[in-house]
Write a protein that holds these residues in place. Structure first.
Motif, PDB file in Angstrom:
ATOM      1  N   ASN A  60      42.628 126.043   4.874  1.00  0.00           N
ATOM      2  CA  ASN A  60      43.224 126.797   5.977  1.00  0.00           C
ATOM      3  C   ASN A  60      44.734 126.942   5.801  1.00  0.00           C
ATOM      4  O   ASN A  60      45.329 126.394   4.870  1.00  0.00           O
ATOM      5  CB  ASN A  60      42.867 126.168   7.339  1.00  0.00           C
ATOM      6  CG  ASN A  60      43.711 124.940   7.661  1.00  0.00           C
ATOM      7  OD1 ASN A  60      44.127 124.201   6.776  1.00  0.00           O
ATOM      8  ND2 ASN A  60      43.953 124.712   8.932  1.00  0.00           N
ATOM      9  N   THR A  61      45.354 127.688   6.709  1.00  0.00           N
ATOM     10  CA  THR A  61      46.797 127.943   6.675  1.00  0.00           C
ATOM     11  C   THR A  61      47.591 126.639   6.720  1.00  0.00           C
ATOM     12  O   THR A  61      48.576 126.482   6.005  1.00  0.00           O
ATOM     13  CB  THR A  61      47.210 128.828   7.879  1.00  0.00           C
ATOM     14  OG1 THR A  61      46.420 130.000   7.856  1.00  0.00           O
ATOM     15  CG2 THR A  61      48.668 129.211   7.829  1.00  0.00           C
ATOM     16  N   GLY A  62      47.156 125.703   7.571  1.00  0.00           N
ATOM     17  CA  GLY A  62      47.837 124.413   7.679  1.00  0.00           C
ATOM     18  C   GLY A  62      47.803 123.657   6.362  1.00  0.00           C
ATOM     19  O   GLY A  62      48.788 123.025   5.969  1.00  0.00           O
ATOM     20  N   ALA A  63      46.674 123.725   5.655  1.00  0.00           N
ATOM     21  CA  ALA A  63      46.563 123.052   4.357  1.00  0.00           C
ATOM     22  C   ALA A  63      47.546 123.669   3.369  1.00  0.00           C
ATOM     23  O   ALA A  63      48.214 122.955   2.616  1.00  0.00           O
ATOM     24  CB  ALA A  63      45.129 123.152   3.833  1.00  0.00           C
ATOM     25  N   GLU A  64      47.648 124.986   3.398  1.00  0.00           N
ATOM     26  CA  GLU A  64      48.587 125.672   2.509  1.00  0.00           C
ATOM     27  C   GLU A  64      50.025 125.266   2.842  1.00  0.00           C
ATOM     28  O   GLU A  64      50.818 124.955   1.949  1.00  0.00           O
ATOM     29  CB  GLU A  64      48.418 127.191   2.632  1.00  0.00           C
ATOM     30  CG  GLU A  64      49.208 127.963   1.604  1.00  0.00           C
ATOM     31  CD  GLU A  64      48.873 129.442   1.584  1.00  0.00           C
ATOM     32  OE1 GLU A  64      49.797 130.241   1.346  1.00  0.00           O
ATOM     33  OE2 GLU A  64      47.695 129.804   1.801  1.00  0.00           O
ATOM     34  N   TYR A  69      49.421 124.461  -1.787  1.00  0.00           N
ATOM     35  CA  TYR A  69      48.494 125.221  -2.632  1.00  0.00           C
ATOM     36  C   TYR A  69      47.955 126.422  -1.866  1.00  0.00           C
ATOM     37  O   TYR A  69      47.660 126.309  -0.675  1.00  0.00           O
ATOM     38  CB  TYR A  69      47.276 124.376  -3.017  1.00  0.00           C
ATOM     39  CG  TYR A  69      47.564 123.204  -3.910  1.00  0.00           C
ATOM     40  CD1 TYR A  69      47.539 123.346  -5.295  1.00  0.00           C
ATOM     41  CD2 TYR A  69      47.820 121.943  -3.377  1.00  0.00           C
ATOM     42  CE1 TYR A  69      47.781 122.259  -6.126  1.00  0.00           C
ATOM     43  CE2 TYR A  69      48.063 120.858  -4.199  1.00  0.00           C
ATOM     44  CZ  TYR A  69      48.043 121.019  -5.571  1.00  0.00           C
ATOM     45  OH  TYR A  69      48.276 119.941  -6.386  1.00  0.00           O
ATOM     46  N   ARG A  70      47.797 127.556  -2.545  1.00  0.00           N
ATOM     47  CA  ARG A  70      47.060 128.684  -1.975  1.00  0.00           C
ATOM     48  C   ARG A  70      45.569 128.377  -2.150  1.00  0.00           C
ATOM     49  O   ARG A  70      45.188 127.623  -3.048  1.00  0.00           O
ATOM     50  CB  ARG A  70      47.400 129.987  -2.692  1.00  0.00           C
ATOM     51  CG  ARG A  70      48.819 130.492  -2.475  1.00  0.00           C
ATOM     52  CD  ARG A  70      49.036 131.876  -3.100  1.00  0.00           C
ATOM     53  NE  ARG A  70      48.280 132.103  -4.324  1.00  0.00           N
ATOM     54  CZ  ARG A  70      48.716 131.813  -5.559  1.00  0.00           C
ATOM     55  NH1 ARG A  70      49.910 131.281  -5.741  1.00  0.00           N
ATOM     56  NH2 ARG A  70      47.967 132.067  -6.619  1.00  0.00           N
ATOM     57  N   ALA A  71      44.736 128.986  -1.326  1.00  0.00           N
ATOM     58  CA  ALA A  71      43.287 128.746  -1.391  1.00  0.00           C
ATOM     59  C   ALA A  71      42.741 128.996  -2.792  1.00  0.00           C
ATOM     60  O   ALA A  71      41.967 128.193  -3.321  1.00  0.00           O
ATOM     61  CB  ALA A  71      42.560 129.617  -0.364  1.00  0.00           C
ATOM     62  N   ASP A  72      43.168 130.099  -3.436  1.00  0.00           N
ATOM     63  CA  ASP A  72      42.613 130.433  -4.751  1.00  0.00           C
ATOM     64  C   ASP A  72      43.055 129.456  -5.842  1.00  0.00           C
ATOM     65  O   ASP A  72      42.460 129.408  -6.914  1.00  0.00           O
ATOM     66  CB  ASP A  72      42.954 131.875  -5.144  1.00  0.00           C
ATOM     67  CG  ASP A  72      44.450 132.127  -5.291  1.00  0.00           C
ATOM     68  OD1 ASP A  72      45.256 131.301  -4.808  1.00  0.00           O
ATOM     69  OD2 ASP A  72      44.816 133.149  -5.886  1.00  0.00           O
TER      70      ASP A  72
END
Length: 180
Positions: A60-64, A69-72
């Motif tokens: 999710n956005t918070g993780a980024e 890290y970006r999701a990809d």
């Protein structure tokens, strides 16, 4: 006639069942969408799923924001990359998953790493996710960056120690001078 009436009754029951099922599916879809918006839009909490082996499955956005890290870049990678080398060598990430799988949940506070290698103090909750047959489907992981709170607590602790030291010093300086 009786057969036709029974057939009509069955047909009505099936139609009612389909209408009820459609309404439930709509409710579920709306509920899932709200959940996706809530989790996806959360900027203060890293909320993501791990597969049963510990590989990142959602992001999710918070993780980024927190981890960098970006999701990809991170989906499909093992979550141990968020840990300092000593923790990885001691098997701590795997230990967390084993405890969560056994008791349902694991909570910890400790150092974690961002993509750029910088460390941050994290509060981490890992919850095991099981399907209806009781099979482990993965883990939900919520991480919060607590670095600022920890810094404030350290400053408050330092301030308390300084105040105690100054009070003691003042007492020591006053006491020898009292008889004079």
């Amino acid at each position: 006639g009786e057969r036709k009436a029974a057939h009509e009754q069955t047909k009505r029951a099936v139609q009612q069942e389909l209408v009820a099922r459609s309404a439930l599916e709509d409710d579920l879809r709306r509920s899932e969408e709200k959940f996706r918006l809530l989790v996806g839009g959360s900027r203060d909490y890293a909320v993501f799923m791990l597969d049963p082996e510990g590989k990142v499955a959602t992001w999710n956005t918070g993780a980024e924001n927190i981890k960098g890290y970006r999701a990809d870049e991170i989906i499909g990678e093992h979550f141990s990359r968020f840990y300092p080398q000593e923790a990885i060598e001691s098997g701590f990430p795997q230990y967390e998953l084993e405890i969560a799988a056994r008791v349902g949940r694991f909570e910890d506070e400790g150092w974690r790493l961002r993509k750029d290698g910088s460390a941050f103090w994290a509060n981490v909750i890992i919850s095991a996710v099981f399907d209806s047959s009781g099979e482990l489907r993965g883990f939900a992981k919520v991480t919060r960056d607590m670095t600022e709170r920890r810094r404030v607590e350290a400053l408050e602790h330092g301030e308390r120690e300084m105040t105690e030291f100054l009070a003691m010093l003042g007492h020591e300086l006053r006491n020898p001078l009292a008889p004079i």
